[in-house]
Design a protein around this motif. Structure first.
Motif, PDB file in Angstrom:
ATOM      1  N   UNK A   1       0.827  -1.209   0.000  1.00 38.56           N
ATOM      2  CA  UNK A   1       0.000   0.000   0.000  1.00 38.56           C
ATOM      3  C   UNK A   1       0.863   1.263   0.000  1.00 38.56           C
ATOM      4  N   UNK A   2       1.966   1.240   0.724  1.00 40.63           N
ATOM      5  CA  UNK A   2       2.846   2.407   0.706  1.00 40.63           C
ATOM      6  C   UNK A   2       3.458   2.614  -0.678  1.00 40.63           C
ATOM      7  N   UNK A   3       3.865   1.544  -1.328  1.00 40.10           N
ATOM      8  CA  UNK A   3       4.445   1.673  -2.666  1.00 40.10           C
ATOM      9  C   UNK A   3       3.442   2.278  -3.633  1.00 40.10           C
ATOM     10  N   UNK A   4       2.205   1.820  -3.538  1.00 44.30           N
ATOM     11  CA  UNK A   4       1.163   2.372  -4.412  1.00 44.30           C
ATOM     12  C   UNK A   4       0.917   3.851  -4.089  1.00 44.30           C
ATOM     13  N   UNK A   5       0.825   4.174  -2.801  1.00 44.86           N
ATOM     14  CA  UNK A   5       0.575   5.551  -2.386  1.00 44.86           C
ATOM     15  C   UNK A   5       1.723   6.465  -2.792  1.00 44.86           C
ATOM     16  N   UNK A   6       2.947   6.019  -2.559  1.00 46.61           N
ATOM     17  CA  UNK A   6       4.111   6.853  -2.871  1.00 46.61           C
ATOM     18  C   UNK A   6       4.259   7.090  -4.363  1.00 46.61           C
ATOM     19  N   UNK A   7       3.896   6.102  -5.179  1.00 47.47           N
ATOM     20  CA  UNK A   7       3.969   6.295  -6.623  1.00 47.47           C
ATOM     21  C   UNK A   7       2.904   7.284  -7.071  1.00 47.47           C
ATOM     22  N   UNK A   8       1.713   7.190  -6.506  1.00 50.49           N
ATOM     23  CA  UNK A   8       0.667   8.171  -6.808  1.00 50.49           C
ATOM     24  C   UNK A   8       1.114   9.567  -6.396  1.00 50.49           C
ATOM     25  N   UNK A   9       1.726   9.668  -5.222  1.00 48.20           N
ATOM     26  CA  UNK A   9       2.203  10.958  -4.727  1.00 48.20           C
ATOM     27  C   UNK A   9       3.270  11.514  -5.663  1.00 48.20           C
ATOM     28  N   UNK A  10       4.203  10.648  -6.095  1.00 45.56           N
ATOM     29  CA  UNK A  10       5.277  11.091  -6.986  1.00 45.56           C
ATOM     30  C   UNK A  10       4.720  11.620  -8.296  1.00 45.56           C
ATOM     31  N   UNK A  11       3.743  10.900  -8.875  1.00 51.53           N
ATOM     32  CA  UNK A  11       3.154  11.338 -10.135  1.00 51.53           C
ATOM     33  C   UNK A  11       2.380  12.642  -9.961  1.00 51.53           C
ATOM     34  N   UNK A  12       1.670  12.761  -8.846  1.00 46.73           N
ATOM     35  CA  UNK A  12       0.932  14.000  -8.587  1.00 46.73           C
ATOM     36  C   UNK A  12       1.897  15.175  -8.446  1.00 46.73           C
ATOM     37  N   UNK A  13       3.018  14.934  -7.757  1.00 45.93           N
ATOM     38  CA  UNK A  13       4.010  15.998  -7.587  1.00 45.93           C
ATOM     39  C   UNK A  13       4.591  16.413  -8.930  1.00 45.93           C
ATOM     40  N   UNK A  14       4.852  15.456  -9.811  1.00 47.10           N
ATOM     41  CA  UNK A  14       5.335  15.787 -11.151  1.00 47.10           C
ATOM     42  C   UNK A  14       4.332  16.663 -11.888  1.00 47.10           C
ATOM     43  N   UNK A  15       3.064  16.320 -11.763  1.00 48.62           N
ATOM     44  CA  UNK A  15       2.027  17.121 -12.414  1.00 48.62           C
ATOM     45  C   UNK A  15       2.032  18.551 -11.879  1.00 48.62           C
ATOM     46  N   UNK A  16       2.199  18.685 -10.572  1.00 49.73           N
ATOM     47  CA  UNK A  16       2.261  20.019  -9.976  1.00 49.73           C
ATOM     48  C   UNK A  16       3.472  20.786 -10.485  1.00 49.73           C
ATOM     49  N   UNK A  17       4.606  20.085 -10.607  1.00 46.82           N
ATOM     50  CA  UNK A  17       5.811  20.755 -11.104  1.00 46.82           C
ATOM     51  C   UNK A  17       5.603  21.288 -12.516  1.00 46.82           C
ATOM     52  N   UNK A  18       4.802  20.595 -13.307  1.00 50.84           N
ATOM     53  CA  UNK A  18       4.524  21.074 -14.665  1.00 50.84           C
ATOM     54  C   UNK A  18       3.831  22.427 -14.640  1.00 50.84           C
ATOM     55  N   UNK A  19       3.155  22.738 -13.555  1.00 49.95           N
ATOM     56  CA  UNK A  19       2.507  24.041 -13.397  1.00 49.95           C
ATOM     57  C   UNK A  19       3.429  25.055 -12.714  1.00 49.95           C
ATOM     58  N   UNK A  20       4.571  24.599 -12.228  1.00 49.90           N
ATOM     59  CA  UNK A  20       5.510  25.515 -11.571  1.00 49.90           C
ATOM     60  C   UNK A  20       6.651  25.950 -12.476  1.00 49.90           C
ATOM     61  N   UNK A  21       7.029  25.093 -13.387  1.00 54.84           N
ATOM     62  CA  UNK A  21       8.262  25.327 -14.146  1.00 54.84           C
ATOM     63  C   UNK A  21       8.068  26.324 -15.284  1.00 54.84           C
ATOM     64  N   UNK A  22       8.985  27.252 -15.388  1.00 59.23           N
ATOM     65  CA  UNK A  22       9.311  27.915 -16.646  1.00 59.23           C
ATOM     66  C   UNK A  22      10.661  27.306 -17.013  1.00 59.23           C
ATOM     67  N   UNK A  23      10.677  26.312 -17.883  1.00 58.70           N
ATOM     68  CA  UNK A  23      11.844  25.444 -18.023  1.00 58.70           C
ATOM     69  C   UNK A  23      13.154  26.215 -18.211  1.00 58.70           C
ATOM     70  N   UNK A  24      14.141  25.828 -17.385  1.00 50.38           N
ATOM     71  CA  UNK A  24      15.470  26.429 -17.495  1.00 50.38           C
ATOM     72  C   UNK A  24      16.508  25.423 -17.971  1.00 50.38           C
ATOM     73  N   UNK A  25      16.094  24.158 -18.140  1.00 50.56           N
ATOM     74  CA  UNK A  25      17.019  23.143 -18.648  1.00 50.56           C
ATOM     75  C   UNK A  25      16.208  22.045 -19.329  1.00 50.56           C
ATOM     76  N   UNK A  26      16.898  21.117 -19.914  1.00 49.85           N
ATOM     77  CA  UNK A  26      16.245  20.062 -20.698  1.00 49.85           C
ATOM     78  C   UNK A  26      15.367  19.177 -19.822  1.00 49.85           C
ATOM     79  N   UNK A  27      15.791  18.894 -18.591  1.00 49.43           N
ATOM     80  CA  UNK A  27      15.026  18.015 -17.718  1.00 49.43           C
ATOM     81  C   UNK A  27      13.681  18.646 -17.354  1.00 49.43           C
ATOM     82  N   UNK A  28      13.707  19.940 -17.025  1.00 51.58           N
ATOM     83  CA  UNK A  28      12.461  20.614 -16.674  1.00 51.58           C
ATOM     84  C   UNK A  28      11.532  20.704 -17.882  1.00 51.58           C
ATOM     85  N   UNK A  29      12.091  20.980 -19.057  1.00 50.81           N
ATOM     86  CA  UNK A  29      11.253  21.055 -20.255  1.00 50.81           C
ATOM     87  C   UNK A  29      10.639  19.686 -20.574  1.00 50.81           C
TER      88      UNK A  29
END
Length: 633
Positions: A487-515
């Motif tokens: 259950x923790x593995x499932x929860x943490x993966x969901x959390x990680x993906x959600x955080x990535x989605x949030x970062x997409x709304x935070x970034x004005x890309x400054x490098x290739x990884x962010x873009x």
């Protein structure tokens, strides 16, 4: 959501807006009384002129008749049932009669709205006071209050909508002797929309599903756990739960509401009815045996006191109430009625919170009598510390501006909880914290500890959290480690993906990884434009072949949809310090128009969110010129 229930805060937040309920009917009453008085005076003046012009009357007769008509109102004559006046009324021109009767009925409707509002205030106020007496009275008061409010609010919206519509005719007609068809149509549509939204909210089915994540623990998986639950249930003089669900939330709870459990590796849901006990594997692992006994006795006490039974009855009413409030809010004209209904919802919230806190104190007391006050107090301390430690770590992971390869939240909690817990009691606000629960309002920690007779000083609390041994109830569940880890593995993966989605709304890309991360959620896409042409979107701009250069989202100040001479979007942009309008011709097909608009709205919102976030970080943002890439110094 925290609510301000101080006397002044409640008045400002709820009472004052609720008074808007009377705004439309009172304003209409004053207006139509004035209109009616004006027409009554016109009527009397006409009668005066006729009497004065009548040469057959001597001075005394003329004076007597003039005196009599001073008490005659046209509005009274129009509603009289005397045969002579009925015959006279039937001889009046139809349009004149309808106009005069509409004024009379508008006044009656305004009075209905006012008096019904006052009466409903009294009835609902009484029901709220009665609801404080017991859980049974709370349920029946809420049931009666909900049906009363639903009927009243529906009639009030209909009545006020009709009043607003009538004003759209009478204000121009009375003051300017004209009527404006467009105005009538606009307010007519608004009135119908308000009534439609309320009626739909009444009859639309409310989704009351309570979905939880966890694993069902059968007697075969944990015979000792079920045996001990039956033992504790007997001690609490209640039947054992029908189902036990083990998850990784930071709380324990019981419910008699139907619960839907997510099936592993599937989108399907299994429904369980009856009495359900939810236990936290992560907390069971950290609770010593006597503390775990106290927590479970506390939850079983809610079964004993019929707390879950009344929650099961009240929850659907609150869900329907909330859905009805949304309908009132969406109705436009119905907003004054919405604020009125919200006030009573918040009054019931006071009642719900008061009895819920009483239930918690009772369950604490019964659990302490079955174990010891110290065990119950220490369990409360440990659970509260765990909950806040977990929340702080989650916030730390969420606030990070770099994508996580792995979250490892459970490892961080296990590795650092003991140190956090011992320091937790030194927090100046620790006593004001509460434990989480999906159904009840929990009192502050210090109030629960004091009710148990437990000294809530740091020196007393600190040693209580020093036990870091593995909880015995955790060991009673077969494969508990595996169940928790999955259950923790499932929860943490969901959390990680959600955080990535949030970062997409935070970034004005400054490098290739962010873009790359931004383009994962906002890839380059295209949509049909007019004449079989295409408009292209990426995360920072849109491109169209008629334009000499792309349009960057950061340049756009406003967007307007125009349908004259074909659908198009007019984009007002600020470029080189000057404003200009760039036109984007859209496809003639409605679905393709909506597709292009939807993409633009999404990508534009992302860009604005990223700019706002970067500015909030107080870091200088170098806004690139068109054709350049974004970068930071």
């Amino acid at each position: 959501m925290s609510q301000n229930f101080s006397s002044l805060g409640f008045v400002k937040t709820y009472i004052y807006p609720a008074l808007a309920l009377f705004l439309i009917p009172v304003a209409c009453l004053f207006f139509y009384e004035h209109v009616q008085g004006t027409y009554d005076e016109f009527f009397r003046q006409g009668m005066r002129d006729e009497i004065k012009a009548d040469r057959t009357l001597n001075p005394q007769e003329r004076a007597e008749e003039l005196a009599q008509i001073e008490n005659v109102d046209l509005s009274s004559l129009l509603v009289s049932s005397e045969p002579e006046l009925v015959a006279w009324r039937n001889g009046l021109p139809a349009d004149y009669l309808y106009m005069q009767l509409s004024i009379i009925w508008a006044i009656r409707v305004a009075w209905f709205c006012i008096l019904a509002g006052v009466g409903t205030c009294i009835l609902i106020g009484i029901s709220v006071l009665l609801s404080l007496r017991s859980q049974a009275m709370q349920y029946y008061s809420l049931l009666a209050g909900w049906h009363t409010l639903r009927l009243f609010c529906t009639l009030e919206v209909i009545a006020q909508s009709l009043l607003v519509f009538s004003l759209s005719f009478w204000i121009p007609a009375f003051f300017f002797e004209i009527y404006i068809i467009k105005l009538l149509v606009v307010f007519g549509v608004m009135a119908l929309a308000a009534m439609g939204a309320v009626v739909m909210a009444i009859f639309k089915k409310v989704d009351g599903d309570f979905v939880i994540e966890g694993h069902k623990i059968t007697p075969e998986m944990a015979p000792q756990l079920w045996y001990d639950l039956e033992r504790l249930s007997a001690a609490m003089q209640t039947a054992p739960p029908d189902h036990v669900i083990a998850g990784i939330d930071d709380s324990f709870f019981v419910t008699q509401c139907p619960v839907k459990l997510k099936v592993k590796d599937s989108d399907e849901l299994e429904t369980y009815t009856g009495r359900t006990l939810f236990v936290s594997l992560s907390l069971l692992k950290k609770l010593p045996g006597d503390e775990a006994d106290a927590v479970l006795l506390h939850e079983l006490a809610h079964f004993n006191g019929d707390d879950t039974l009344y929650t099961q009855k009240i929850s659907p009413l609150l869900a329907k109430y909330g859905h009805f409030l949304q309908g009132l809010h969406d109705g436009g004209i119905s907003l004054p009625v919405f604020y009125f209904a919200v006030m009573f919802r918040m009054l019931f919230e006071v009642s719900l919170g008061s009895l819920s806190r009483q239930r918690e104190f009772r369950a604490d007391r019964l659990a302490a009598s079955g174990t010891s006050p110290q065990s119950m107090a220490q369990a409360l301390l440990r659970i509260t510390a765990y909950s806040y430690y977990r929340n702080e770590l989650e916030q730390e992971f969420f606030d990070a501006d770099q994508a996580h390869q792995q979250v490892n939240l459970s490892q961080r909690i296990d590795g650092g909880f003991l140190e956090y817990a011992t320091a937790f009691v030194d927090k100046r606000d620790a006593g004001e914290l509460t434990t989480t629960h999906p159904f009840d309002f929990h009192p502050p920690l210090h109030a629960r500890l004091e009710a148990l007779g437990f000294s809530a000083t740091p020196d007393v609390m600190r040693p209580a959290l020093g036990d870091d041994s593995l909880g015995p109830w955790f060991l009673k569940i077969e494969r508990a480690d595996d169940l928790e880890r999955e259950q923790w593995e499932h929860y943490e993966e969901q959390f990680r993906q959600f955080h990535e989605n949030i970062l997409a709304y935070r970034y004005i890309p400054s490098n290739a990884e962010e873009q790359e991360l931004v383009e994962k959620f906002f890839p380059a896409v295209d949509a049909p434009a007019n004449k079989n042409r295409t408009v292209y979107f990426d995360f920072e701009k849109l491109t169209f072949e008629d334009w000499d250069q792309p349009t960057y989202y950061r340049e756009i100040e406003s967007m307007t949809l125009e349908n004259q001479w074909g659908a198009r979007l007019d984009l007002v942009v600020k470029r080189d310090g000057k404003k200009r309008t760039i036109k984007l011709p859209l496809s003639g097909k409605q679905a393709e128009q909506q597709q292009a608009i939807h993409i633009l709205e999404q990508y534009y919102a992302r860009a604005m969110s990223a700019i706002a976030y970067q500015q909030s970080q107080e870091e200088p943002v170098n806004v690139a010129e068109p054709g350049e890439t974004f970068s930071f110094d």
